[in-house]
Design an enzyme around this catalytic site. Structure first.
Site, mmCIF file in Angstrom:
data_model
loop_
_atom_site.group_PDB
_atom_site.id
_atom_site.type_symbol
_atom_site.label_atom_id
_atom_site.label_comp_id
_atom_site.label_asym_id
_atom_site.label_seq_id
_atom_site.Cartn_x
_atom_site.Cartn_y
_atom_site.Cartn_z
ATOM 1 N N ARG A 55 1.469 -10.456 12.680
ATOM 2 C CA ARG A 55 2.381 -9.773 13.600
ATOM 3 C C ARG A 55 2.703 -8.340 13.168
ATOM 4 O O ARG A 55 2.549 -7.385 13.949
ATOM 5 C CB ARG A 55 3.717 -10.557 13.701
ATOM 6 C CG ARG A 55 3.679 -11.741 14.592
ATOM 7 C CD ARG A 55 4.615 -12.820 14.070
ATOM 8 N NE ARG A 55 3.986 -13.410 12.904
ATOM 9 C CZ ARG A 55 3.162 -14.458 12.975
ATOM 10 N NH1 ARG A 55 2.977 -15.054 14.106
ATOM 11 N NH2 ARG A 55 2.558 -14.923 11.907
ATOM 12 N N THR A 56 3.182 -8.180 11.946
ATOM 13 C CA THR A 56 3.719 -6.883 11.531
ATOM 14 C C THR A 56 2.627 -5.815 11.534
ATOM 15 O O THR A 56 2.814 -4.701 12.029
ATOM 16 C CB THR A 56 4.349 -6.999 10.130
ATOM 17 O OG1 THR A 56 5.200 -8.137 10.116
ATOM 18 C CG2 THR A 56 5.128 -5.767 9.772
ATOM 19 N N LYS A 83 -11.580 -3.726 -7.539
ATOM 20 C CA LYS A 83 -12.245 -3.208 -8.750
ATOM 21 C C LYS A 83 -11.221 -2.742 -9.778
ATOM 22 O O LYS A 83 -11.555 -2.060 -10.736
ATOM 23 C CB LYS A 83 -13.153 -2.027 -8.370
ATOM 24 C CG LYS A 83 -14.210 -2.367 -7.346
ATOM 25 C CD LYS A 83 -14.927 -1.084 -6.913
ATOM 26 C CE LYS A 83 -15.720 -1.281 -5.637
ATOM 27 N NZ LYS A 83 -16.119 0.002 -5.023
ATOM 28 N N ARG A 105 3.252 -3.330 3.032
ATOM 29 C CA ARG A 105 3.658 -4.713 2.710
ATOM 30 C C ARG A 105 3.128 -5.012 1.318
ATOM 31 O O ARG A 105 1.967 -4.755 1.011
ATOM 32 C CB ARG A 105 3.097 -5.724 3.710
ATOM 33 C CG ARG A 105 3.365 -7.156 3.223
ATOM 34 C CD ARG A 105 3.158 -8.202 4.251
ATOM 35 N NE ARG A 105 4.165 -8.126 5.299
ATOM 36 C CZ ARG A 105 4.293 -9.045 6.249
ATOM 37 N NH1 ARG A 105 3.497 -10.092 6.269
ATOM 38 N NH2 ARG A 105 5.228 -8.917 7.177
ATOM 39 N N HIS A 133 12.808 -6.907 5.010
ATOM 40 C CA HIS A 133 11.816 -6.743 6.091
ATOM 41 C C HIS A 133 12.590 -6.110 7.261
ATOM 42 O O HIS A 133 12.883 -6.758 8.265
ATOM 43 C CB HIS A 133 11.254 -8.117 6.454
ATOM 44 C CG HIS A 133 10.018 -8.098 7.293
ATOM 45 N ND1 HIS A 133 9.537 -6.973 7.936
ATOM 46 C CD2 HIS A 133 9.147 -9.097 7.613
ATOM 47 C CE1 HIS A 133 8.431 -7.292 8.593
ATOM 48 N NE2 HIS A 133 8.178 -8.565 8.427
HETATM 49 N N1 CP Z 1 7.123 -12.045 10.810
HETATM 50 C C1 CP Z 1 6.125 -11.549 10.063
HETATM 51 O O1 CP Z 1 6.349 -10.733 9.176
HETATM 52 O O2 CP Z 1 4.882 -12.038 10.363
HETATM 53 P P1 CP Z 1 3.536 -11.571 9.662
HETATM 54 O O3 CP Z 1 3.562 -12.081 8.250
HETATM 55 O O4 CP Z 1 2.436 -12.201 10.474
HETATM 56 O O5 CP Z 1 3.483 -10.083 9.700
#
Ligand code: CP
Length: 308
Positions: A55-56, A83, A105, A133
């Site tokens: 999603r993100t 590497k 992320r 988040h």
């Molecule tokens: N909600 C969320 O962060 O989903 P993803 O891990 O798929 O990005």
């Protein structure tokens, strides 16, 4: 706002509401026949994902493209990290190509904050360890605000499940509380943080007791790997006590809505029938996520220029 690392960067209730208002404008753009505007022509947005995401990542990339930015994607599995290249060298390499924003992320809490020291680009936290988040919290608040005719004031929100490992819970608690909601954390004691001192929440270990007074049930993914560490005896027992089963859902107040950040464990924290029912806002959360991320990218990369 130069970076978005935490809900704390949003400027309190006023800043959050301003961003959510801007999101309404971008949601309207996403509904146009050609859902694209030239707001970020010439800007480059990089996705730097050291952890898996559906999603993100797709949502940020779609948002950047709808604002006419150029995008670059980095995957650990196909990069020179394999590497042995360090995070610092990776960031400096990407920086040298000419970029304006890095969406990060990382499994380590605080990684986005470190990256701020290594780049002139804006840094956006797309989930760091157990820390935060913030764009998930923004899209959750935006979705709820629309559903509740513009206000979270007085909403009774139960966040249920694996709180201790959840960056979503940390960001949601801050953001929901800033907008006037009352948050209760629900789950087994072993999945609660050791200390919640200073958190604007109540805690309950009894989902059935809480549901009677809840307007919003926000379910978190049960991370199945935790069973091995003895956090709870079995998935079956978890579902029986803290899962939103069909039987439990049938006892909810008539106007209750159910949310989940995804990915869902169907049949564990949420029953199939509930996930696919009219009370579920899960698909709306995903749709709104694109508009929220357009608003964030615009705020970081274009809005300051607008003021000049
Ligand atoms: N909600 C969320 O962060 O989903 P993803 O891990 O798929 O990005």
């Amino acid at each position: 706002m130069k970076h978005l690392l935490s809900v704390d960067d949003l400027g309190g209730r006023t800043g959050i509401e301003r961003l959510l208002d801007r999101t309404e404008e971008f949601l309207a753009v996403t509904h146009r026949e050609i859902p694209k505007i030239p707001a970020l022509v010439g800007k480059v947005v990089v996705s730097l994902f050291y952890e898996d995401s559906t999603r993100t990542r797709l949502s940020f990339e779609t948002a950047a493209k709808r604002l006419s930015a150029d995008t670059m994607t980095f995957s650990v599995s196909t990069s020179s990290v394999k590497k042995g290249e360090s995070l610092l060298d990776t960031v400096q390499t990407i920086e040298a190509m000419g970029i304006d924003a890095i969406v990060v992320r990382h499994q380590a809490a605080g990684a986005p904050r470190r990256i701020v020291n290594w780049t002139e680009a804006s840094v956006i936290n797309a989930g760091d360890g157990r820390h935060e988040h913030p764009t998930q919290a923004l899209l959750d608040a935006f979705t709820l605000r629309r559903h509740r005719q513009g206000s979270l004031d007085g909403a009774q929100i139960a966040i249920v499940g694996d709180i201790v490992h959840s960056r979503v819970a940390r960001s949601d608690v801050k953001l929901f509380a800033a907008l006037g909601a009352n948050v209760t954390l629900v789950g087994p004691p072993t999945l609660m943080p050791e200390s919640i001192e200073g958190w604007p929440v109540r805690v309950s270990y009894d989902l059935d007791e809480v549901l009677a007074e809840t307007d919003v049930v926000y379910l978190l993914r049960i991370q199945q790997e935790r069973i091995a560490s003895g956090r709870f005896p079995s998935l079956r027992e978890y579902t029986a006590r803290w899962g939103l089963t069909a039987a439990r859902a049938a006892r909810l107040k008539p106007d209750v809505v159910v949310m989940h950040p995804g990915p869902m464990n169907r049949g564990v924290e949420i029953a199939n029938d509930v996930a696919d029912s009219d009370v579920s806002l899960v698909t709306q959360q995903v749709t709104n996520g694109v508009a929220v991320r357009m608003a964030v990218l615009y705020e970081l990369l274009a809005a300051s220029g607008e003021a000049n």
